[in-house]
Motif scaffolding. Structure first.
Motif, PDB file in Angstrom:
ATOM      1  N   PRO A 166       3.682   3.407  -8.305  1.00 28.44           N
ATOM      2  CA  PRO A 166       2.720   2.523  -7.633  1.00 28.44           C
ATOM      3  C   PRO A 166       2.186   3.126  -6.339  1.00 28.44           C
ATOM      4  CG  PRO A 166       4.596   1.263  -8.423  1.00 28.44           C
ATOM      5  CD  PRO A 166       4.934   2.709  -8.649  1.00 28.44           C
ATOM      6  N   ASP A 167       0.941   2.813  -6.036  1.00 26.66           N
ATOM      7  CA  ASP A 167       0.263   3.440  -4.900  1.00 26.66           C
ATOM      8  C   ASP A 167       0.835   3.041  -3.546  1.00 26.66           C
ATOM      9  OD1 ASP A 167      -1.482   4.836  -6.540  1.00 26.66           O
ATOM     10  OD2 ASP A 167      -2.971   3.219  -6.553  1.00 26.66           O
ATOM     11  N   LYS A 168       1.207   1.789  -3.393  1.00 27.62           N
ATOM     12  CA  LYS A 168       1.577   1.293  -2.066  1.00 27.62           C
ATOM     13  C   LYS A 168       3.049   0.902  -2.001  1.00 27.62           C
ATOM     14  CE  LYS A 168      -3.055  -0.332  -0.850  1.00 27.62           C
ATOM     15  NZ  LYS A 168      -3.879  -1.479  -0.387  1.00 27.62           N
ATOM     16  N   LEU A 169       3.898   1.901  -2.145  1.00 24.37           N
ATOM     17  CA  LEU A 169       5.328   1.666  -1.982  1.00 24.37           C
ATOM     18  C   LEU A 169       5.717   1.938  -0.534  1.00 24.37           C
ATOM     19  CD1 LEU A 169       6.948   3.265  -5.160  1.00 24.37           C
ATOM     20  CD2 LEU A 169       6.573   0.859  -4.675  1.00 24.37           C
ATOM     21  N   PRO A 170       6.572   1.113   0.054  1.00 23.71           N
ATOM     22  CA  PRO A 170       7.026   1.362   1.423  1.00 23.71           C
ATOM     23  C   PRO A 170       7.708   2.721   1.536  1.00 23.71           C
ATOM     24  CG  PRO A 170       7.681  -0.824   0.679  1.00 23.71           C
ATOM     25  CD  PRO A 170       7.162  -0.103  -0.521  1.00 23.71           C
ATOM     26  N   MET A 171       7.556   3.350   2.692  1.00 19.35           N
ATOM     27  CA  MET A 171       8.164   4.664   2.875  1.00 19.35           C
ATOM     28  C   MET A 171       9.674   4.612   2.692  1.00 19.35           C
ATOM     29  SD  MET A 171       8.129   7.232   6.173  1.00 19.35           S
ATOM     30  CE  MET A 171       6.370   7.541   6.040  1.00 19.35           C
ATOM     31  N   GLY A 172      10.309   3.551   3.188  1.00 16.40           N
ATOM     32  CA  GLY A 172      11.756   3.445   3.045  1.00 16.40           C
ATOM     33  C   GLY A 172      12.197   3.456   1.598  1.00 16.40           C
ATOM     34  N   LEU A 173      11.437   2.798   0.733  1.00 17.54           N
ATOM     35  CA  LEU A 173      11.770   2.772  -0.693  1.00 17.54           C
ATOM     36  C   LEU A 173      11.588   4.152  -1.316  1.00 17.54           C
ATOM     37  CD1 LEU A 173      12.531   1.443  -3.323  1.00 17.54           C
ATOM     38  CD2 LEU A 173      10.201   0.563  -3.510  1.00 17.54           C
TER      39      LEU A 173
END
Length: 217
Positions: A166-173
């Motif tokens: 997915p395009d907008k995954l949080p950086m932490g994830l």
């Protein structure tokens, strides 16, 4: 075998964000890091940890997976002088379990979040600790812009089974996904797992990725 409920996975840190601390059983293990949103399978056979699983199944279902440092591993089985654990651990919830012959258990634990822990006296065979959500420093927009693409490329390289990230995954994830497939160098993983600054954690993970052998299916 108990099925994973339809509501799984729960939102990581969900309950923790509404309470200062949680008391939970402490499961100390060497070379084990439970990352948020990770589903980890464990085989439980020692009597004290079988008791822990049974008590947990009768309660909130929460377990702290604490990492035993490298210099403490020789004390894993020493009941009189038990090993210390790192101050940052993973709080998990039993998502699925299966009772095996001879009283053993197979359990699948879902990572809810990183926690800071303080061990407290236990009346059971197993250890217990109070855990508090670890405060994180989010990445700045500039850091996110420079680190996002290298992270995505590293995650795809380590997780070839992921066809469409997915395009907008949080950086932490993204960092946690990457770390789950890195070779388990304990000293390196200790520094990554306990790092509160997400951008610094990402840089450490990318450095470990670039210096490690390619992922083998």
């Amino acid at each position: 075998m108990s099925d994973i409920p339809d509501s799984w996975p729960p939102k990581p840190d969900g309950e923790l964000t509404h309470s200062r601390s949680v008391l939970a059983p402490l499961f100390p293990l060497p070379e084990v890091f439970l990352f948020p949103r990770q589903l980890m399978a464990l085989h439980v056979f020692e009597p004290r940890y079988v008791q822990m699983i049974e008590d947990t199944l009768d309660g909130p279902g929460r377990i702290i997976l604490g990492t035993i440092p490298q210099n403490q591993t020789e004390r894993v089985m020493d009941e009189d002088n038990p090993p210390q654990v790192l101050p940052v651990a993973g709080l998990g919830e039993i998502a699925r379990h299966e009772q095996l012959p001879e009283g053993r258990y197979a359990v699948w634990i879902f990572g809810l979040g990183r926690v800071q822990i303080e061990e407290v006296p236990s009346t059971q065979l197993y250890r217990t600790a109070i855990c508090t959500p670890m405060s994180e420093v989010p990445a700045t927009p500039r850091e996110a812009k420079s680190l996002n693409q290298p992270l995505r490329e590293a995650v795809v390289e380590r997780h070839p089974e992921i066809m469409n990230l997915p395009d907008k995954l949080p950086m932490g994830l993204l960092v946690d996904l990457l770390c789950q497939r890195l070779p388990r160098n304990q000293a390196t993983m200790e520094s990554i797992f306990a790092e509160p600054d997400v951008a610094a954690r990402a840089q450490l993970a990318l450095k470990a990725h670039n210096s490690a052998p390619p992922h083998e299916p």
